[in-house]
Structures are given as C-alpha cells and as structure tokens.
Design a protein around this motif. Sequence first.
Motif, PDB file in Angstrom:
ATOM      1  N   THR A  44       0.870  -1.191   0.001  1.00 31.73           N
ATOM      2  CA  THR A  44      -0.109  -0.088   0.065  1.00 31.73           C
ATOM      3  C   THR A  44       0.903   1.339  -0.087  1.00 31.73           C
ATOM      4  OG1 THR A  44      -0.208  -0.286   2.337  1.00 31.73           O
ATOM      5  CG2 THR A  44      -1.997  -0.932   1.195  1.00 31.73           C
ATOM      6  N   SER A 114      -4.095  -2.872  -3.550  1.00 28.97           N
ATOM      7  CA  SER A 114      -3.007  -1.355  -3.133  1.00 28.97           C
ATOM      8  C   SER A 114      -3.889  -0.230  -2.959  1.00 28.97           C
ATOM      9  CB  SER A 114      -1.745  -1.260  -3.882  1.00 28.97           C
ATOM     10  OG  SER A 114      -1.528  -0.038  -3.732  1.00 28.97           O
ATOM     11  N   LEU A 115      -4.839  -0.112  -3.726  1.00 24.27           N
ATOM     12  CA  LEU A 115      -5.792   1.248  -3.947  1.00 24.27           C
ATOM     13  C   LEU A 115      -6.863   1.001  -2.529  1.00 24.27           C
ATOM     14  CD1 LEU A 115      -6.464   3.749  -5.145  1.00 24.27           C
ATOM     15  CD2 LEU A 115      -7.560   2.054  -6.837  1.00 24.27           C
ATOM     16  N   ARG A 122      -6.721   6.481   4.345  1.00 25.26           N
ATOM     17  CA  ARG A 122      -6.883   7.979   4.167  1.00 25.26           C
ATOM     18  C   ARG A 122      -8.262   8.643   4.394  1.00 25.26           C
ATOM     19  NH1 ARG A 122      -4.628   8.789  -1.562  1.00 25.26           N
ATOM     20  NH2 ARG A 122      -5.507  10.850  -1.125  1.00 25.26           N
ATOM     21  N   ASN A 204      -9.829  13.853  -4.239  1.00 26.35           N
ATOM     22  CA  ASN A 204      -9.062  12.812  -4.362  1.00 26.35           C
ATOM     23  C   ASN A 204      -9.496  11.334  -3.922  1.00 26.35           C
ATOM     24  OD1 ASN A 204      -6.750  10.875  -3.683  1.00 26.35           O
ATOM     25  ND2 ASN A 204      -5.652  12.457  -4.580  1.00 26.35           N
ATOM     26  N   LEU A 211     -12.659   4.643  -8.995  1.00 27.79           N
ATOM     27  CA  LEU A 211     -11.858   3.616  -9.809  1.00 27.79           C
ATOM     28  C   LEU A 211     -12.196   2.112  -9.239  1.00 27.79           C
ATOM     29  CD1 LEU A 211      -8.462   5.255 -10.096  1.00 27.79           C
ATOM     30  CD2 LEU A 211     -10.270   5.009 -11.919  1.00 27.79           C
ATOM     31  N   LEU A 507     -11.694  13.901  -9.929  1.00 25.52           N
ATOM     32  CA  LEU A 507     -10.094  14.371 -10.500  1.00 25.52           C
ATOM     33  C   LEU A 507     -10.144  15.839 -10.530  1.00 25.52           C
ATOM     34  CD1 LEU A 507      -7.554  13.415 -11.721  1.00 25.52           C
ATOM     35  CD2 LEU A 507      -8.638  13.696 -13.881  1.00 25.52           C
ATOM     36  N   LEU A 511      -7.850  18.178  -8.603  1.00 27.95           N
ATOM     37  CA  LEU A 511      -6.554  18.902  -9.047  1.00 27.95           C
ATOM     38  C   LEU A 511      -6.717  20.327  -8.996  1.00 27.95           C
ATOM     39  CD1 LEU A 511      -5.830  16.391 -11.936  1.00 27.95           C
ATOM     40  CD2 LEU A 511      -4.532  16.647  -9.785  1.00 27.95           C
ATOM     41  N   ARG A 539      -1.210  24.797   0.504  1.00 25.71           N
ATOM     42  CA  ARG A 539      -0.279  23.498   0.588  1.00 25.71           C
ATOM     43  C   ARG A 539       0.076  23.303  -0.948  1.00 25.71           C
ATOM     44  NH1 ARG A 539      -3.086  17.844   1.110  1.00 25.71           N
ATOM     45  NH2 ARG A 539      -2.356  17.921  -0.935  1.00 25.71           N
TER      46      ARG A 539
ATOM     47  N   PHE B 273      -4.189  15.836 -18.592  1.00 26.33           N
ATOM     48  CA  PHE B 273      -4.607  14.657 -17.849  1.00 26.33           C
ATOM     49  C   PHE B 273      -6.097  14.394 -17.868  1.00 26.33           C
ATOM     50  CE2 PHE B 273      -5.615  11.611 -14.494  1.00 26.33           C
ATOM     51  CZ  PHE B 273      -4.969  10.577 -15.006  1.00 26.33           C
ATOM     52  N   TRP B 308      -2.995   7.087 -20.496  1.00 23.18           N
ATOM     53  CA  TRP B 308      -3.562   7.398 -19.343  1.00 23.18           C
ATOM     54  C   TRP B 308      -2.906   6.866 -17.954  1.00 23.18           C
ATOM     55  CZ3 TRP B 308      -6.524   5.507 -15.169  1.00 23.18           C
ATOM     56  CH2 TRP B 308      -7.289   6.339 -14.491  1.00 23.18           C
ATOM     57  N   LEU B 315       1.694  11.517 -12.488  1.00 29.61           N
ATOM     58  CA  LEU B 315       1.213  12.161 -11.152  1.00 29.61           C
ATOM     59  C   LEU B 315       1.363  11.709  -9.971  1.00 29.61           C
ATOM     60  CD1 LEU B 315      -2.434  13.105 -12.345  1.00 29.61           C
ATOM     61  CD2 LEU B 315      -0.314  14.386 -12.532  1.00 29.61           C
ATOM     62  N   HIS B 316       1.536  10.192 -10.033  1.00 36.09           N
ATOM     63  CA  HIS B 316       1.943   9.645  -8.773  1.00 36.09           C
ATOM     64  C   HIS B 316       3.582   9.917  -8.352  1.00 36.09           C
ATOM     65  CE1 HIS B 316      -1.360   6.606  -7.484  1.00 36.09           C
ATOM     66  NE2 HIS B 316      -1.698   7.782  -7.920  1.00 36.09           N
ATOM     67  N   ALA B 319       4.544  12.685  -6.262  1.00 36.97           N
ATOM     68  CA  ALA B 319       4.240  12.492  -5.071  1.00 36.97           C
ATOM     69  C   ALA B 319       5.057  11.359  -4.310  1.00 36.97           C
ATOM     70  CB  ALA B 319       2.831  12.396  -4.705  1.00 36.97           C
TER      71      ALA B 319
HETATM   72  C1  HEM Z   1      -5.837   2.119 -10.094  1.00 36.14           C
HETATM   73  C2  HEM Z   1      -4.761   2.791  -9.813  1.00 36.14           C
HETATM   74  C3  HEM Z   1      -4.463   4.247  -9.608  1.00 36.14           C
HETATM   75  C4  HEM Z   1      -4.851   5.042 -10.473  1.00 36.14           C
HETATM   76  C5  HEM Z   1      -5.411   5.258 -11.984  1.00 36.14           C
HETATM   77  C6  HEM Z   1      -4.412   6.566  -9.853  1.00 36.14           C
HETATM   78  C7  HEM Z   1      -4.540   7.767 -10.315  1.00 36.14           C
HETATM   79  C8  HEM Z   1      -4.149   8.946 -10.048  1.00 36.14           C
HETATM   80  C9  HEM Z   1      -4.196  10.145 -10.264  1.00 36.14           C
HETATM   81  C10 HEM Z   1      -4.667  10.655 -11.545  1.00 36.14           C
HETATM   82  C11 HEM Z   1      -3.901  11.019  -9.136  1.00 36.14           C
HETATM   83  C12 HEM Z   1      -3.956  12.488  -9.329  1.00 36.14           C
HETATM   84  C13 HEM Z   1      -5.215  13.244  -9.162  1.00 36.14           C
HETATM   85  C14 HEM Z   1      -5.576  13.356  -7.835  1.00 36.14           C
HETATM   86  O1  HEM Z   1      -4.601  14.162  -7.088  1.00 36.14           O
HETATM   87  O2  HEM Z   1      -6.611  13.044  -7.419  1.00 36.14           O
HETATM   88  C15 HEM Z   1      -3.682  10.290  -7.908  1.00 36.14           C
HETATM   89  C16 HEM Z   1      -3.235  10.673  -6.818  1.00 36.14           C
HETATM   90  C17 HEM Z   1      -3.067  10.184  -5.655  1.00 36.14           C
HETATM   91  N1  HEM Z   1      -2.832   8.767  -5.514  1.00 36.14           N
HETATM   92 FE1  HEM Z   1      -3.569   7.486  -7.057  1.00 36.14          FE
HETATM   93  N2  HEM Z   1      -4.042   6.233  -8.477  1.00 36.14           N
HETATM   94  C18 HEM Z   1      -4.131   4.697  -8.439  1.00 36.14           C
HETATM   95  C19 HEM Z   1      -3.796   4.046  -7.365  1.00 36.14           C
HETATM   96  C20 HEM Z   1      -3.328   4.600  -5.877  1.00 36.14           C
HETATM   97  C21 HEM Z   1      -2.749   3.744  -4.980  1.00 36.14           C
HETATM   98  C22 HEM Z   1      -2.745   2.374  -5.051  1.00 36.14           C
HETATM   99  C23 HEM Z   1      -2.294   4.918  -4.036  1.00 36.14           C
HETATM  100  C24 HEM Z   1      -1.900   4.581  -2.696  1.00 36.14           C
HETATM  101  C25 HEM Z   1      -0.489   4.045  -2.468  1.00 36.14           C
HETATM  102  C26 HEM Z   1      -2.731   5.990  -4.652  1.00 36.14           C
HETATM  103  C27 HEM Z   1      -2.452   7.156  -3.766  1.00 36.14           C
HETATM  104  C28 HEM Z   1      -2.454   8.289  -4.270  1.00 36.14           C
HETATM  105  C29 HEM Z   1      -2.125   9.651  -3.751  1.00 36.14           C
HETATM  106  C30 HEM Z   1      -1.599   9.727  -2.319  1.00 36.14           C
HETATM  107  C31 HEM Z   1      -2.581  10.708  -4.545  1.00 36.14           C
HETATM  108  C32 HEM Z   1      -2.398  11.876  -4.197  1.00 36.14           C
HETATM  109  C33 HEM Z   1      -0.850  12.481  -4.672  1.00 36.14           C
HETATM  110  C34 HEM Z   1      -0.810  13.995  -4.734  1.00 36.14           C
HETATM  111  O3  HEM Z   1      -1.470  14.690  -3.843  1.00 36.14           O
HETATM  112  O4  HEM Z   1      -0.176  14.156  -5.854  1.00 36.14           O
HETATM  113  N3  HEM Z   1      -3.247   5.934  -5.711  1.00 36.14           N
HETATM  114  N4  HEM Z   1      -3.815   8.965  -8.321  1.00 36.14           N
END
Ligand code: HEM
Lengths: 616, 359
Positions: A44, A114-115, A122, A204, A211, A507, A511, A539, B273, B308, B315-316, B319
């Motif tokens: 995770t 993981s997600l 969170r 977020n 998803l 999203l 964003l 932030r 995006f 995509w 984006l990840h 962070a």
């Molecule tokens: C299917 C898989 C995933 C996709 C397609 C995805 C996609 C995205 C995208 C597009 C963002 C940027 C938009 C936003 O800030 O809302 C994002 C941010 C984030 N995702 Fe995911 N995500 C996935 C899985 C995960 C997983 C497994 C985690 C946990 C470890 C995670 C943790 C985060 C976090 C913490 C952010 C915020 C990052 C930031 O503040 O820039 N995501 N994700």
Amino acid sequence: MSRPSDHIDSRSPITKDSARGSAPITQPSLGVVGYVRFFWRQLTSMRTALFLLLLLAVGAVPGSLVPQRSSDPNGVLQYFTANPRLAPILDSIQAFDVYSSAWFSAIYLLLFISLIGCVIPRSVHHFRALRAKPPQTPARLERLEAYELVNVAPANVPAGGAAIAIDAARRILRRSGYRVRVFHGAAGDLSVSAERGYTRETGNLVFHTALIGVLISVGIGGGFGYSGQKVIVAGDSFANVLLSYESFLPGRFFNETSLEPYRLSLDSFTASYERTNRAAYGMAIDYSAKVTTFLPDASGKLTSGIPGEIKVNEPLRLGGNDIYLLGNGYAPIITVRDASGKVAFHNAVPFLPQDANLTSIGVIKVPDALPKQIGMIGFFYPSKTQLMTGASTSNYPDLVNPVLSLQVYTGDLGLDGGIPRSVYSLNTDKLVKIAGRNVATPSIELSPGQTSPLPGGVGSVTFENATPKAPVNDLSKSVPRFVSLDIHRDPSQAWVLAFAILVLGGLLTSLFIPRRRVWVKASESADGALRLEYAGLARGDDPTLVKAVQEIAERHGRGLGIPTDTAAGFSDEESSATEPADANSADAKFTDANFTDAEFSAGEPTVAESSADARA
Amino acid sequence: MIELVFPSVVAVWSAMGIYTLAFIGFTLDLAKRSAWAQQQKEKNPLLAGELASAQRSDQARSQGSVADELAGQGSVAQGSVAQGSARRAAGSGGTAVLDRTSTASGAPQPLSLRLERIAFSLTVLAWLVHLTSVILRGLAQGHVPWSNMFEFSLTSSAIIVGVFIAVQVWQNLKFLGAYITGFALIVLGVGTVNFYVDIKPLPPALQSAWLVIHVFVAILGTSFFSLGAGLSLVQLLQARTAGVPARALRFLQTMPKAEVLENLAYRVIVVGFVFWTFTLIAGAIWAERAWGRYWGWDTKEVWTFIIWTIFAGYLHARATRGWRGARSAWLAIIGFAAVMFNFTVVNLFFKGLHAYSGL
Ligand code: HEM
C-alpha cells in the motif's frame, strides 16, 4: 497546482533511523504477523502503487501487438498459420488473451488491493480532519508566503475597532467557503484563522474510490449480460430466443429466462451512397434499418408492432436490450431444382461483403437435392465490371448491374456427421466440381430473373428477381439486403458510467481546488490606530495565493469603509515572497502535522518524526 | 462548398512557410541566448546568473510570487531583488538593454529578445493562416475537419500552437517556441505530404456528435501533453547542466531553473490529464453507441489506456519520494511519446476498429 514537498512519500524508517544515527539497523525477526504487516505496508505504499501503474501500462502493450481472441479471433488464426513456431509459445503465456490473462489480472488486482489499502486509512483520516478546527493563528504572520499589512490611522478606524474588523473578516471568509475560528491573542490582539479546500482531498478520495467502483461494476455486472449476433434479411423477423441467434456469448451469470421476449422484424434497409463527390464516389453515407418490434402485453401476447429505426450510431434500445446495426450486405434469392425438377432449395442467402463496393461471397448448400447433394460457392457483384486482368469485380455498392457467379459442386456436403458447419464455408474435400474455374463448364453467371441448367443434368439454378414487376432495366431493388445486428444486454453499463463521472469529478476537484489557510489579525495600538494583517499559506505552490490574500484584504477594507489611500501595503513589495518561516514555526507551516491527509499509508513514519527530520 | 478546398490547401502551405520563418527565428534566438549568456559571464562571471534573472524581470514583476521561480542559475531568488538588479543593470550602461521595459524608453533591445518577439509574432501570424485553413476545410466538407489522419494533423497542430499562444497569457513559455513551431511543422508537413486526402462525406460510423467532442478533447489533451513534454525536456537539460555553467547549451542559463520547469510541466500536464480522462470516457460512451460495447481492448483503446496510465504514474511520481525531478520528467516525455505513437504507428500499422486514417 503542484504538490508540496510535505506530500512526498515518507522515507523508510530505516533510513530515518540511520540518518539520526540512533537505532541500529539490525531488526528483530518479524514473525508471521510481522511479515504480513510488512508486505501490506509495501503493497500500500505510494512507490508500489506507482510501480504497479507503470507495470500495468507496460503489460497492456503486448495485447496491441498480437491479435487478441476477444476482439480479433480470425487474426489469431491467421497468426497461427503465419507463425507456426512462435504462436504456440506466445499462446502459452496467454499473449492472445492478454486482458484476461493471469499475469495481467494479477497486476491490476494487486493495484486495486493496494488502492483499497490506501484509500481506507486515508478516508478515515480525512473524515477526522473534516471535523477538526482551523489551527491557532501563528505569532508572526509576516513570515508567511503571502502577507498584507494595513495600518489604519486613528481617524479612520471604524467604530468597534478590532472586534468589528475581525467579525467582518470572519464573515467574508465564511462566505468565501472558509472554515473559521476566532482567537484572542496573548497580546490583546484578535484574529481569525480560516482554512478551506478540504474538498481537494475529498475529490482525491472520490476519484480513487470511483476507480474501484468502475472495476467492480465491470467485473461483476458484466457477468449478467450477454451479446448475440443475428443476421436478418429485409422482410424477415426474429424472435428473441437463444435458438435464433447466429452466435451468442452469455455472461458468467446469464440465465436464459433473462432474454426479453420480443419479436423484431426488419421491414426495410436502405443504404445511400455518394454520387456527386468524385473522390468519394460510391462511399456509404447512410445506413438505415426500419424495424418493427413486438413486445408482449400484460397477457404475454405480442402486441401490435412499434415502428423504429436503427442506424450505425443510433442503436435501438428495447427493454434491457440494445440492438446495433453492425453490418449489411446482399442476400440473393436463389432457387435450386434437382434432377427431377423438384425445388430442393429456395432461400435468400446472405453474402458476406469483401470490399467497399460490396463484392460478396456466399455459400449455397442443397442437401436435399437428388441424386446428389449440391454445393455452390458464389460471388455476387452489385455492379459488375471487368478488371484489366479479366477478373470480375464490383465498382459500385448499389445494384446497377447485379451479377451472381457460381462455382458448382456435387457430392457429400458432410452435413450429416453432426459436426456443426458454418453456413459461410463449404468443405469441398469430398465434392466434385462441375462448374467453375479449371473444369469444363465455366462458372455460371446469372442476372436477376435468370435461370441456368447445371452441368451433367443435376438440375438448375435460378437467381430470383425480388421485384419482378419493376421495369426491365430497373434492377435497383432486385436483390434483398440483409443486416447483421448485435444484440446486447449489459446491466453494468449505467454503473460504469456513473463511476466514470465520479472519477472525472473527483479528479477535477482534487487537481484544481486549492487548499489554503488564511489569517486576519487585528491589533489596536495605544494611540487608537488599527493594525490589520492578512496572511495566507498554501499547501503546495499555489500561484493564486498572493492574489487571493490581496483580494480578501481589499474586500475587508472596503467593507469596513477604510479609505484605500491609508491602506498601504497592496504593492508587490510587501506581498512578495519572503524566505519561508523557519522550520521551527511549525504551527504556521503546512506540514504533515497539520495536513493529515498526507499520510497515505499506515506504515509510514509518523508525522512528528518527519518534522523532527526536517529540523535535524 | 468544394471551391473552398483550394484556398484551404494554399493556406496550409502558407502557414508552413511562416512557421518555418518563426522556427528559424526561435532557433536563432536560442543561439543568441547562448552567446549572450557567454558574453555576460565573460564580462562579469559573478553576475551572469543574476543578469539572467534580470532579463526575465518583467515577468517577475507580473508574477509576484513566482518571481523566484524565474531566476536563472540560482543566484537571485526574489521578484523585488530581480527588479533591483535590473535597475542596477540599467544604470551601468552596457547591460541596460537587458530590461525589457526599457524598450519603451527607446533603448535598443538585445538581439535575442527582438528575435524572440519577431518569431512569436510570426507564430501568431502563421497560426491565423493555419486556423483559416482548418476552418475552410471544415466549411468545404460540411463537417468537422478531424475525421482522417490528414485532418487530424491539420487540426491538432493548429490547436497545439493555439494552446502554446494562449498559455503565454498565463506564463511566458516563449522559450519553447522552437520546439512548438518545429513540432507543428513536422506534424503539418507529414500530414499534408503523406496523409493528404480529398474531402469526403463522413462515413456512417463517424456520424456522431461524439466525433466532435471525443476527438477535439483528445487533441486538447495532446496539446497540453506536448507542452508538458517540452518543459520536461528543458527541465532535464537544465538539471543536467546545472552547476556546470561552462557547458554547451548555454541558452539554458536564460531559462527557468529545473524546479520551476518541473512545476510548470506539472500544471500543464494536469490539464492534459483531465482532458485525456474525458477523452477516455467519451470514447467509451461513443464505442458503446457505435460498436455495441463500451470497451473492447481495441488497439486504439489499449493505447489510450496506456497513455492514461503513464500519466497517472507521472502524477503519482510527483508525490513519491525519489521520483520527483528527472524521473517524473522522463515519464512525462515517455507519455507524450506514447501519444505520438498512438497517433502515427497505431493508426497506420495496427489493425483495429479505429480505421479512420482515410488512407
Ligand atoms: C488504479 C490505480 C490508480 C490510479 C489510476 C491512480 C490515479 C491517480 C491520479 C490520476 C492522481 C492525481 C489526481 C489526484 O490528485 O486526485 C492520483 C493521486 C494520488 N494517488 Fe492514486 N491512483 C491509483 C492508485 C493509487 C494507490 C494504490 C495509491 C496508494 C498508495 C494512490 C495514492 C494516491 C495519492 C496519495 C494521490 C495524491 C497524490 C498527490 O497529492 O499528488 N493511488 N492517483
């Protein structure tokens, strides 16, 4: 909006410890629970999520390089013929079924586990943060990223002084969507602390949760649906029962009773072709299938029909069914008489189009012909013309000069062995060719209405004219059309769409909504002057922060009726960035300590530790 | 209105001509920037970085808080100081030319800035001609001019340049001029020379409002990704030459620092995006209407998904510890390369339902 450094995935505890030079690197043995927890943390973590995302992208590539059974079964067969050595090897790693393969599924399932493991903690955090109050006003606002100072001369101070000013500020901020809290400072000053942008994290979380929603609806919902193909010749009809489908693909949980009981008849099909634009002469510009549907009434009887139309981009929605117009072609009406003169075959035979001008191929099987069964492979040309090579082809898709050309075989069609045979192919192994290329009698060529005897006295074949009463030179309707319909039911579709919209909404919110804190402080000096301070902190780097703070200051000043000329401090100089406050004034900084949402996973070092790091 | 085809084609070629001039202008500008950076260092080695920031001080003033981002090789970091240094420079004769505002007072500009300005004006002019050609093509055939590969090249390059021009209101990214005009030239040139097709009616499969929405948004997404890739490219170069001022590519010293570029790239890509996510959803909705299923792992769908996912990874990465900076920049570039691959190789050589290349 870019992300702040405090948002970066935390360091591993080991690095941290060794950096501090305290704890030894050797760890106690973990035990089963320890290992499980360790792997869960790994899974995770942000880094794993990133790794799995990239792996998913890479894993999707092979499916675009080799044909897939799901979308291009014929391509797979051809691939096997063309690469007899490689194909079985590829097949053994499921390269022809990439998107349902074990390894691809493993990647996305891990990603989604993981997600889930990441979203749940969170969300809990965020839920708590949502109810937390804005933090105490920092002592030295002038150290913040955005800062405005207004000194109001005693003469201009509004009645009520600091209390009124703060009350006004509180109202302005509230109205702008901030959560506010008023503080009485030690030095007798009053301040309002405000925070906004929780929606960012909410967005977020909605995004990530949606998803999961998409995946679940696709995975489960898809199992209840089905899809089938049906070929109908104009004038015919079709009842929605399993038997009438050409091919049928049920979902995992499909049950035959879920087929809607309806009947559909194809009244007519029209295709229009381009005639004026020479560059696109003969190009299809419209297909339209006119149908009538008969639905059961309360007593279960099929009622009088409802007229409808199906076009390429306009499926017919019927109950839970969607009916799509996917293909069309010609279905010449053919009559075969056997040696005794008896009608052994009379039917409209769908011919499969081979090119844009509808040169089509079809197969006619006459098992009832005596003394021998008859099989024919036919070419149909809606507008026949001769190529330079002597070969025939069609040069226009509509019926200008329709010609049917038949190669004829006799013998055993092989239909009795119980092996299902496609109606579109003829196995000629046990047949003798009696007309066509390389035999004495050339292919039989017929125009609508013509009949030709078959060689060897085995009978005759007629290419019927569907409109015998039309003028002799008008053959435009002489051959009926058929359409191939795809009939689908997918109960998950609406769910997928709903979650997809949530994905997009989440999203956008996550964003583009800035998360920031704003403080307004008012202090009265002994001489009756009023000192108003406005400060903001974002932030992450937030290009609109300074402007936002300025705007609040201006609105506040205007609201209080403070003349603008006394309001020094709207210039760039004062609002320009000063070096951010030192790490110790942690109360004013957007650190993990304040923004709990920054902790993605339970396993990372705690907040206090990382800010301790920053200080070290 | 078939008679509009010819003027449309004339306009395409004219636009290409003007883009070429603009491209030359931007390239010379880069060369001059190199020379200028070198000159400054010889004059006063200590001041070089500071002057670079002074050159950009007009931006610094208008940008307030981003002033620090715009400083050159890390010496001066604040808007007010940057302005100060510009004023100081103005006092010392030779370098007065560095401050753009001094144009108003009649002082000569450095060749570099004049070139950039000329090249940018040419870009705007070329874009207007280009846009005319797009509109004429649309009018000539009576439907949107993005239904085959030629038209897609024509329109997407127009929108890419349009976004580049529009973005200047928000941020001065003119230093990407050579990249953008060069890119537009290639797309337009290859599109016109290799993919040209005469106007045709829309086939039934494309007769849908979704053609307008889905493809248009895809092009918008592509434009933002292309800017993001350009910024990331400069970022990588910048990061590589940082601390080695004597190295080649000296013009980099006149451009924002790597970190600033990274933030700019991020903001641009985030917009891309969102558009791409929408494209994906709209594409699925359309596929459902036209083909009877919303998702079928058709090659084009696969690649849209891959792109995509790469950008979600980007984006990840931003962070994730250890993935900021160069690594995320590479992801942005790889993502854009995948966009280009999707448009060219997938359209031309892969088999699938999206057979709309028109060739
Ligand atoms: C299917 C898989 C995933 C996709 C397609 C995805 C996609 C995205 C995208 C597009 C963002 C940027 C938009 C936003 O800030 O809302 C994002 C941010 C984030 N995702 Fe995911 N995500 C996935 C899985 C995960 C997983 C497994 C985690 C946990 C470890 C995670 C943790 C985060 C976090 C913490 C952010 C915020 C990052 C930031 O503040 O820039 N995501 N994700």
